[in-house]
Scaffold this active site. Structure first.
Site, PDB file in Angstrom:
ATOM      1  N   THR A  55       0.818  -1.213   0.000  1.00  0.00           N
ATOM      2  CA  THR A  55       0.000   0.000   0.000  1.00  0.00           C
ATOM      3  C   THR A  55       0.851   1.262   0.000  1.00  0.00           C
TER       4      THR A  55
ATOM      5  N   GLY B 250       2.582  -2.752   8.165  1.00  0.00           N
ATOM      6  CA  GLY B 250       2.854  -3.027   9.570  1.00  0.00           C
ATOM      7  C   GLY B 250       4.273  -3.523   9.754  1.00  0.00           C
TER       8      GLY B 250
ATOM      9  N   GLU C 259      -6.205  -5.771   4.407  1.00  0.00           N
ATOM     10  CA  GLU C 259      -6.364  -6.968   3.573  1.00  0.00           C
ATOM     11  C   GLU C 259      -7.503  -6.805   2.589  1.00  0.00           C
TER      12      GLU C 259
HETATM   13  C1  LIG Z   1      -8.565  -7.531  -6.551  1.00  0.00           C
HETATM   14  C2  LIG Z   1      -8.292  -6.065  -6.677  1.00  0.00           C
HETATM   15  C3  LIG Z   1      -9.341  -5.235  -6.006  1.00  0.00           C
HETATM   16  C4  LIG Z   1      -8.259  -5.659  -8.139  1.00  0.00           C
HETATM   17  O1  LIG Z   1      -7.144  -6.264  -8.693  1.00  0.00           O
HETATM   18  P1  LIG Z   1      -6.856  -6.114 -10.262  1.00  0.00           P
HETATM   19  O2  LIG Z   1      -7.167  -4.726 -10.693  1.00  0.00           O
HETATM   20  O3  LIG Z   1      -5.502  -6.634 -10.510  1.00  0.00           O
HETATM   21  O4  LIG Z   1      -7.870  -7.181 -10.861  1.00  0.00           O
HETATM   22  P2  LIG Z   1      -9.281  -6.950 -11.522  1.00  0.00           P
HETATM   23  O5  LIG Z   1     -10.271  -6.431 -10.543  1.00  0.00           O
HETATM   24  O6  LIG Z   1      -9.059  -6.228 -12.789  1.00  0.00           O
HETATM   25  O7  LIG Z   1      -9.654  -8.478 -11.806  1.00  0.00           O
HETATM   26  C5  LIG Z   1      -8.960  -9.146 -12.851  1.00  0.00           C
HETATM   27  C6  LIG Z   1      -9.206 -10.621 -12.641  1.00  0.00           C
HETATM   28  O8  LIG Z   1      -8.388 -11.080 -11.576  1.00  0.00           O
HETATM   29  C7  LIG Z   1      -9.183 -11.750 -10.645  1.00  0.00           C
HETATM   30  N1  LIG Z   1      -8.554 -11.585  -9.333  1.00  0.00           N
HETATM   31  C8  LIG Z   1      -8.373 -10.435  -8.660  1.00  0.00           C
HETATM   32  N2  LIG Z   1      -7.745 -10.648  -7.490  1.00  0.00           N
HETATM   33  C9  LIG Z   1      -7.527 -11.988  -7.430  1.00  0.00           C
HETATM   34  C10 LIG Z   1      -6.925 -12.837  -6.458  1.00  0.00           C
HETATM   35  N3  LIG Z   1      -6.434 -12.331  -5.287  1.00  0.00           N
HETATM   36  N4  LIG Z   1      -6.860 -14.154  -6.724  1.00  0.00           N
HETATM   37  C11 LIG Z   1      -7.379 -14.643  -7.882  1.00  0.00           C
HETATM   38  N5  LIG Z   1      -7.975 -13.903  -8.857  1.00  0.00           N
HETATM   39  C12 LIG Z   1      -8.033 -12.587  -8.603  1.00  0.00           C
HETATM   40  C13 LIG Z   1     -10.524 -11.108 -10.742  1.00  0.00           C
HETATM   41  O9  LIG Z   1     -11.532 -11.933 -10.209  1.00  0.00           O
HETATM   42  C14 LIG Z   1     -10.638 -10.928 -12.219  1.00  0.00           C
HETATM   43  O10 LIG Z   1     -10.980 -12.154 -12.793  1.00  0.00           O
HETATM   44  P3  LIG Z   1     -11.890 -12.154 -14.102  1.00  0.00           P
HETATM   45  O11 LIG Z   1     -11.098 -11.365 -15.135  1.00  0.00           O
HETATM   46  O12 LIG Z   1     -12.050 -13.596 -14.435  1.00  0.00           O
HETATM   47  O13 LIG Z   1     -13.162 -11.473 -13.744  1.00  0.00           O
HETATM   48  C15 LIG Z   1      -6.880  -5.788  -6.061  1.00  0.00           C
HETATM   49  O14 LIG Z   1      -6.500  -4.463  -6.374  1.00  0.00           O
HETATM   50  C16 LIG Z   1      -6.869  -5.991  -4.571  1.00  0.00           C
HETATM   51  O15 LIG Z   1      -6.727  -7.096  -4.111  1.00  0.00           O
HETATM   52  N6  LIG Z   1      -7.056  -4.845  -3.820  1.00  0.00           N
HETATM   53  C17 LIG Z   1      -7.065  -4.917  -2.369  1.00  0.00           C
HETATM   54  C18 LIG Z   1      -5.676  -4.608  -1.836  1.00  0.00           C
HETATM   55  C19 LIG Z   1      -5.432  -5.299  -0.535  1.00  0.00           C
HETATM   56  O16 LIG Z   1      -6.109  -6.226  -0.138  1.00  0.00           O
HETATM   57  N7  LIG Z   1      -4.384  -4.827   0.148  1.00  0.00           N
HETATM   58  C20 LIG Z   1      -3.933  -5.457   1.346  1.00  0.00           C
HETATM   59  C21 LIG Z   1      -2.534  -4.989   1.617  1.00  0.00           C
HETATM   60  S1  LIG Z   1      -1.754  -5.952   2.860  1.00  0.00           S
HETATM   61  C22 LIG Z   1      -2.602  -5.545   4.289  1.00  0.00           C
HETATM   62  O17 LIG Z   1      -3.532  -4.789   4.342  1.00  0.00           O
HETATM   63  C23 LIG Z   1      -2.080  -6.277   5.470  1.00  0.00           C
HETATM   64  C24 LIG Z   1      -2.908  -6.079   6.697  1.00  0.00           C
HETATM   65  C25 LIG Z   1      -2.539  -7.104   7.712  1.00  0.00           C
HETATM   66  C26 LIG Z   1      -3.051  -6.721   9.074  1.00  0.00           C
HETATM   67  C27 LIG Z   1      -2.868  -7.819  10.082  1.00  0.00           C
HETATM   68  C28 LIG Z   1      -3.567  -9.104   9.695  1.00  0.00           C
HETATM   69  C29 LIG Z   1      -4.158  -9.770  10.903  1.00  0.00           C
HETATM   70  C30 LIG Z   1      -4.727 -11.130  10.579  1.00  0.00           C
HETATM   71  C31 LIG Z   1      -5.806 -11.584  11.508  1.00  0.00           C
HETATM   72  C32 LIG Z   1      -5.518 -11.361  12.970  1.00  0.00           C
HETATM   73  C33 LIG Z   1      -5.029 -12.596  13.627  1.00  0.00           C
HETATM   74  C34 LIG Z   1      -4.772 -12.392  15.119  1.00  0.00           C
HETATM   75  C35 LIG Z   1      -4.581 -13.734  15.767  1.00  0.00           C
HETATM   76  C36 LIG Z   1      -4.780 -13.607  17.252  1.00  0.00           C
HETATM   77  C37 LIG Z   1      -5.840 -14.572  17.637  1.00  0.00           C
HETATM   78  O18 LIG Z   1      -6.005 -15.582  16.932  1.00  0.00           O
HETATM   79  O19 LIG Z   1      -6.512 -14.325  18.682  1.00  0.00           O
HETATM   80  C1  LIG Z   2      -4.401  -1.319  10.554  1.00  0.00           C
HETATM   81  C2  LIG Z   2      -3.960  -1.420   9.121  1.00  0.00           C
HETATM   82  C3  LIG Z   2      -2.889  -2.232   8.785  1.00  0.00           C
HETATM   83  C4  LIG Z   2      -2.445  -2.301   7.457  1.00  0.00           C
HETATM   84  N1  LIG Z   2      -1.351  -3.070   7.153  1.00  0.00           N
HETATM   85  C5  LIG Z   2      -0.897  -3.089   5.882  1.00  0.00           C
HETATM   86  C6  LIG Z   2       0.277  -3.838   5.548  1.00  0.00           C
HETATM   87  O1  LIG Z   2       0.885  -4.475   6.409  1.00  0.00           O
HETATM   88  N2  LIG Z   2       0.722  -3.810   4.260  1.00  0.00           N
HETATM   89  C7  LIG Z   2       0.061  -3.107   3.283  1.00  0.00           C
HETATM   90  O2  LIG Z   2       0.517  -3.130   2.134  1.00  0.00           O
HETATM   91  N3  LIG Z   2      -1.065  -2.399   3.563  1.00  0.00           N
HETATM   92  C8  LIG Z   2      -1.542  -2.372   4.835  1.00  0.00           C
HETATM   93  N4  LIG Z   2      -2.675  -1.653   5.135  1.00  0.00           N
HETATM   94  C9  LIG Z   2      -3.338  -0.876   4.076  1.00  0.00           C
HETATM   95  C10 LIG Z   2      -4.656  -1.523   3.681  1.00  0.00           C
HETATM   96  O3  LIG Z   2      -4.435  -2.714   3.005  1.00  0.00           O
HETATM   97  C11 LIG Z   2      -5.443  -0.547   2.813  1.00  0.00           C
HETATM   98  O4  LIG Z   2      -5.750   0.585   3.588  1.00  0.00           O
HETATM   99  C12 LIG Z   2      -6.709  -1.214   2.302  1.00  0.00           C
HETATM  100  O5  LIG Z   2      -6.390  -2.122   1.283  1.00  0.00           O
HETATM  101  C13 LIG Z   2      -7.739  -0.197   1.790  1.00  0.00           C
HETATM  102  O6  LIG Z   2      -7.188   0.534   0.732  1.00  0.00           O
HETATM  103  P1  LIG Z   2      -7.287   2.140   0.760  1.00  0.00           P
HETATM  104  O7  LIG Z   2      -6.756   2.620   2.034  1.00  0.00           O
HETATM  105  O8  LIG Z   2      -6.690   2.627  -0.509  1.00  0.00           O
HETATM  106  O9  LIG Z   2      -8.849   2.434   0.732  1.00  0.00           O
HETATM  107  P2  LIG Z   2      -9.683   3.153  -0.478  1.00  0.00           P
HETATM  108  O10 LIG Z   2      -9.782   2.227  -1.625  1.00  0.00           O
HETATM  109  O11 LIG Z   2      -9.075   4.499  -0.666  1.00  0.00           O
HETATM  110  O12 LIG Z   2     -11.086   3.239   0.252  1.00  0.00           O
HETATM  111  C14 LIG Z   2     -11.729   4.489   0.512  1.00  0.00           C
HETATM  112  C15 LIG Z   2     -13.183   4.330   0.125  1.00  0.00           C
HETATM  113  O13 LIG Z   2     -13.269   4.182  -1.288  1.00  0.00           O
HETATM  114  C16 LIG Z   2     -14.106   3.086  -1.626  1.00  0.00           C
HETATM  115  N5  LIG Z   2     -13.692   2.526  -2.917  1.00  0.00           N
HETATM  116  C17 LIG Z   2     -12.433   2.373  -3.359  1.00  0.00           C
HETATM  117  N6  LIG Z   2     -12.418   1.832  -4.588  1.00  0.00           N
HETATM  118  C18 LIG Z   2     -13.717   1.638  -4.948  1.00  0.00           C
HETATM  119  C19 LIG Z   2     -14.372   1.098  -6.092  1.00  0.00           C
HETATM  120  N7  LIG Z   2     -13.687   0.655  -7.155  1.00  0.00           N
HETATM  121  N8  LIG Z   2     -15.716   1.037  -6.082  1.00  0.00           N
HETATM  122  C20 LIG Z   2     -16.420   1.472  -5.013  1.00  0.00           C
HETATM  123  N9  LIG Z   2     -15.872   2.001  -3.900  1.00  0.00           N
HETATM  124  C21 LIG Z   2     -14.527   2.070  -3.867  1.00  0.00           C
HETATM  125  C22 LIG Z   2     -13.901   2.120  -0.479  1.00  0.00           C
HETATM  126  O14 LIG Z   2     -15.009   1.227  -0.375  1.00  0.00           O
HETATM  127  C23 LIG Z   2     -13.820   3.073   0.709  1.00  0.00           C
HETATM  128  O15 LIG Z   2     -15.140   3.348   1.166  1.00  0.00           O
HETATM  129  C24 LIG Z   2      -3.128  -1.568   6.453  1.00  0.00           C
HETATM  130  C25 LIG Z   2      -4.228  -0.767   6.777  1.00  0.00           C
HETATM  131  C26 LIG Z   2      -4.645  -0.694   8.111  1.00  0.00           C
HETATM  132  C27 LIG Z   2      -5.827   0.181   8.450  1.00  0.00           C
END
Ligand SMILES: CC(C)(COP(=O)(O)OP(=O)(O)OC[C@H]1O[C@@H](n2cnc3c(N)ncnc32)[C@H](O)[C@@H]1OP(=O)(O)O)[C@@H](O)C(=O)NCCC(=O)NCCSC(=O)CCCCCCCCCCCCCCC(=O)O
Ligand SMILES: Cc1cc2nc3c(=O)[nH]c(=O)nc-3n(C[C@H](O)[C@H](O)[C@H](O)COP(=O)(O)OP(=O)(O)OC[C@H]3O[C@@H](n4cnc5c(N)ncnc54)[C@H](O)[C@@H]3O)c2cc1C
Length: 609
Positions: free
Chosen positions: A83, A122, A369
């Site tokens: 991100t 993170g 996520e």
């Molecule tokens: C998926 C997206 C939104 C869009 O991606 P794209 O633009 O590349 O794809 P398209 O939308 O164009 O789709 C094309 C095509 O691909 C398919 N597709 C998409 N994604 C996937 C996939 N992942 N796998 C397979 N296929 C996929 C899609 O369906 C289309 O198919 P068709 O063409 O056939 O229709 C992408 O941009 C996206 O994923 N965005 C979200 C970004 C995201 O998730 N970011 C996360 C960053 S990391 C993060 O946030 C880490 C946070 C971690 C925090 C801690 C975790 C804690 C865990 C739990 C806690 C445990 C605690 C334990 C303690 C206890 O147990 O008590």
């Molecule tokens: C506690 C925490 C831990 C994190 N840890 C990590 C990490 O370890 N590694 C990492 O890489 N990232 C991490 N992230 C980032 C996190 O993965 C992103 O914040 C998350 O994927 C959401 O993306 P964004 O912030 O761009 O939200 P945005 O996409 O900017 O969302 C803002 C608003 O826009 C809307 N929106 C966006 N796109 C569309 C669309 N196409 N259609 C309709 N509505 C839409 C959403 O629904 C939302 O209401 C963390 C975030 C948090 C809060």
């Protein structure tokens, strides 16, 4: 604690956890739980949950052999840096660049704009020595899209950022919660060079000559780490919901308010139908999410094994299920924790109830996520594709198999005639299948009215999200029913779980009644019968409610709640906690002499005058 103290204390706990993991003869699951429990949330979590899996999933054999031994011994500490300040949801919109220089056989990492700064990862801000960085791969002036790179961030001798790297923490987050023990960070590159062999090249690669060799497998496998974490988040939703429900249920059994007859004992609030109507669906949800989490873990394991054999057939299903269930369960659990706070009245707002902390730590699960709406849109895209293929001869499979019975489900009428019929699994299932299918087909029909499908999709986003949620709720209900059909040990347990299964299903019908009526999946009379049955189920669950939360087997330490104590000894312990507050160190508060006394004295003087 101050933020620095909280952070340092988490470092202490994490290192202690790591020491125990190395000293104790633990199974992999035990060490995983210890890592999470001791570190939650802290850098260990992201190192093990994202950094290591990213290398395992996207690294070549050579890269795994080089980096995993270091990571497994924690001789390097990593994070998952995808991100950016300007992009999180839209991964393909990331701006960090990785430009290949054939002269030096290196990639030049650069943050061309402020919005390209990595922001949120993170463990990035202060702890990690390395990161998996996602950046736009550029060779010979051509942009090949986002790829993963393993990058050293800090000097291994003094932990200082390497030249060309600016790095730090993004600041305090929501509430006073434990998430402030996590150093979510920012990172900018200024033409920072890494060797070519640090591009994760299992999927696609760059040759020494700078030739880009695209992946011969779906590029979305690069997203595999996110899919795996989404799967764990569903099980974690069950844990978080169970913790909140355990606190609220035990306290609801302890708390008495109103209802005394002739000076007798007052009524336990758990006996009020409104309390049951708010609490028992959450209790049912905790169990429902646990069972669907077990199934999702099986699905994820199955798809992982298939991918090893280059079988990509179930990848779309796995993506849709992990995305949709992560979205649905985390939204429900966040709302559920807040509802449990309210179920505990004023005392629920005390920090020592454990609920504010649980809420503060849990709610980012709706965003990290994958933002929950963005993920449901991925499910909607999957459903629209499935509906478009109906009649093509390709029978829908897996969680969309019900769509293969579209002809029947589109015209069937529910045969519910009496309240007890709502305890018939086949009738309940068909009701949820009809609602989900009819909502999906309605969206598809409305989409078809648009010449431009993308424009239509954008216009119908809200309806599409609701259709996706209906599909996900069907999955949860169906997996609960399947669980009941299996072997369940324990006298009377199966009956209680049946009650919870139908409380979960019927409360959803009540909550989403508009969907069920507008799709003609049920009639208003059948809806009334469902409510009648729901009330009866609450009465049956009531005697076992405390036992059903005791069954989660959470220690008082883990719950961290005066209200949720196993012994129910709430009031004396509330006083005990209150007296620990630093404000009670003195009977006359700091500030009296500077502020209160002059105020009162001035008042007294003017009164005398
Ligand atoms: C998926 C997206 C939104 C869009 O991606 P794209 O633009 O590349 O794809 P398209 O939308 O164009 O789709 C094309 C095509 O691909 C398919 N597709 C998409 N994604 C996937 C996939 N992942 N796998 C397979 N296929 C996929 C899609 O369906 C289309 O198919 P068709 O063409 O056939 O229709 C992408 O941009 C996206 O994923 N965005 C979200 C970004 C995201 O998730 N970011 C996360 C960053 S990391 C993060 O946030 C880490 C946070 C971690 C925090 C801690 C975790 C804690 C865990 C739990 C806690 C445990 C605690 C334990 C303690 C206890 O147990 O008590
Ligand atoms: C506690 C925490 C831990 C994190 N840890 C990590 C990490 O370890 N590694 C990492 O890489 N990232 C991490 N992230 C980032 C996190 O993965 C992103 O914040 C998350 O994927 C959401 O993306 P964004 O912030 O761009 O939200 P945005 O996409 O900017 O969302 C803002 C608003 O826009 C809307 N929106 C966006 N796109 C569309 C669309 N196409 N259609 C309709 N509505 C839409 C959403 O629904 C939302 O209401 C963390 C975030 C948090 C809060």
């Amino acid at each position: 604690m101050t933020r620095k103290e909280l952070f340092k204390n988490t470092l202490r706990k994490s290192v202690h956890a790591w020491k125990l993991i190395n000293e104790l003869p633990l199974s992999d699951d035990e060490s995983l739980m210890l890592r999470h429990f001791m570190d939650q949330p802290g850098f260990l979590d992201l190192h093990w949950r994202m950094f290591v899996p990213a290398i395992k999933g996207q690294g070549t054999e050579e890269q795994k052999q080089k980096w995993l031994p270091l990571a497994n011994k924690m001789q390097i500490i990593g994070c998952y840096a995808q991100t950016e300040l300007g992009h999180g949801s839209n991964v393909q919109g990331l701006e960090t660049t990785a430009t290949f220089d054939p002269q030096t056989d290196q990639f030049i990492l650069h943050s061309p704009t402020q919005t390209s700064s990595k922001w949120w990862p993170g463990g990035l801000g202060k702890v990690s020595t390395h990161a998996v960085i996602y950046a736009r791969l550029i060779t010979d002036g051509k942009d090949h899209g986002v790829h993963g790179f393993i990058v050293q961030l800090r000097n291994m001798d003094d932990h200082s950022p390497l030249p060309g790297i600016t790095i730090g923490d993004i600041g305090v987050k929501f509430g006073n919660g434990a998430y402030n023990s996590m150093d979510n960070g920012f990172l900018m590159f200024d033409k920072f060079c890494i060797p070519r062999d640090q591009m994760l090249m299992r999927l696609s690669k760059v040759t020494r000559e700078g030739k880009y060799v695209p992946s011969d497998v779906p590029r979305q496998l690069m997203y595999g780490t996110m899919v795996s974490v989404r799967q764990t988040i569903v099980s974690n939703a069950s844990i978080a919901m169970a913790r909140a429900v355990c606190i609220a249920t035990r306290y609801s059994a302890v708390r008495r308010q109103f209802g005394s007859q002739n000076g007798g004992i007052e009524t336990q609030v758990i006996d009020y139908k409104t309390q049951q109507n708010r609490l028992f669906p959450l209790l049912a949800s905790a169990y429902a999410f646990r069972f669907v989490g077990e199934w999702l873990k099986w699905l994820y394991t199955d798809v992982t094994q298939r991918l090893e054999a280059s079988d990509f057939a179930t990848l779309p299903e796995a993506h849709a299920c992990t995305a949709g269930l992560k979205s649905m369960t985390t939204s429900a659990t966040s709302d559920g924790i807040e509802e449990c706070r309210k179920l505990c009245g004023g005392h629920g707002y005390l920090w020592c109830s454990g609920l504010p902390e649980l809420f503060a730590v849990y709610v980012p699960a709706c965003t990290y996520e994958g933002d929950n709406v963005v993920l449901q849109l991925q499910v909607a895209r999957f459903l629209m594709k499935t509906v478009s293929q109906l009649g093509s001869g390709k029978a829908p499979a897996g969680t969309t198999a019900y769509m293969g019975r579209a002809k029947h489900l589109l015209q069937c009428r529910s045969s519910i005639r009496k309240a007890e019929d709502w305890l018939n699994p086949a009738m309940v299932l068909e009701t949820f299948e009809a609602r989900a299918l009819r909502m999906a087909v309605s969206c598809a029909n409305n989409l078809s009215k648009f010449e431009n499908q993308e424009q239509g999709f954008s216009e119908l986003l809200a309806d599409l999200v609701e259709a996706a949620i209906a599909h996900c709720q069907l999955i949860v209900v169906s997996k609960f029913i399947v669980k009941l059909e299996g072997e369940i040990k324990g006298k009377g347990v199966k009956n209680q779980l049946k009650n919870l299964c139908y409380i979960y299903a019927l409360h959803l019908i009540h909550k989403h009644l508009g969907d069920f009526l507008s799709t003609n999946s049920i009639t208003s009379e059948q809806a009334s019968l469902a409510n009648h049955q729901l009330r009866s189920l609450y009465t049956q669950v009531r005697p076992n409610a405390v036992a059903l939360v005791d069954a989660f087997d959470y220690t008082d330490h883990y719950l961290g709640s005066v209200l949720g104590r196993y012994d129910g000894n709430v009031y004396p312990k509330l006083f005990e906690e209150a007296l620990k507050d630093p404000l009670n160190d003195t009977v006359v508060p700091d500030g009296y002499h500077e502020y209160i006394r002059p105020l009162i004295k001035q008042h007294l003087r003017s009164a005398r005058l």
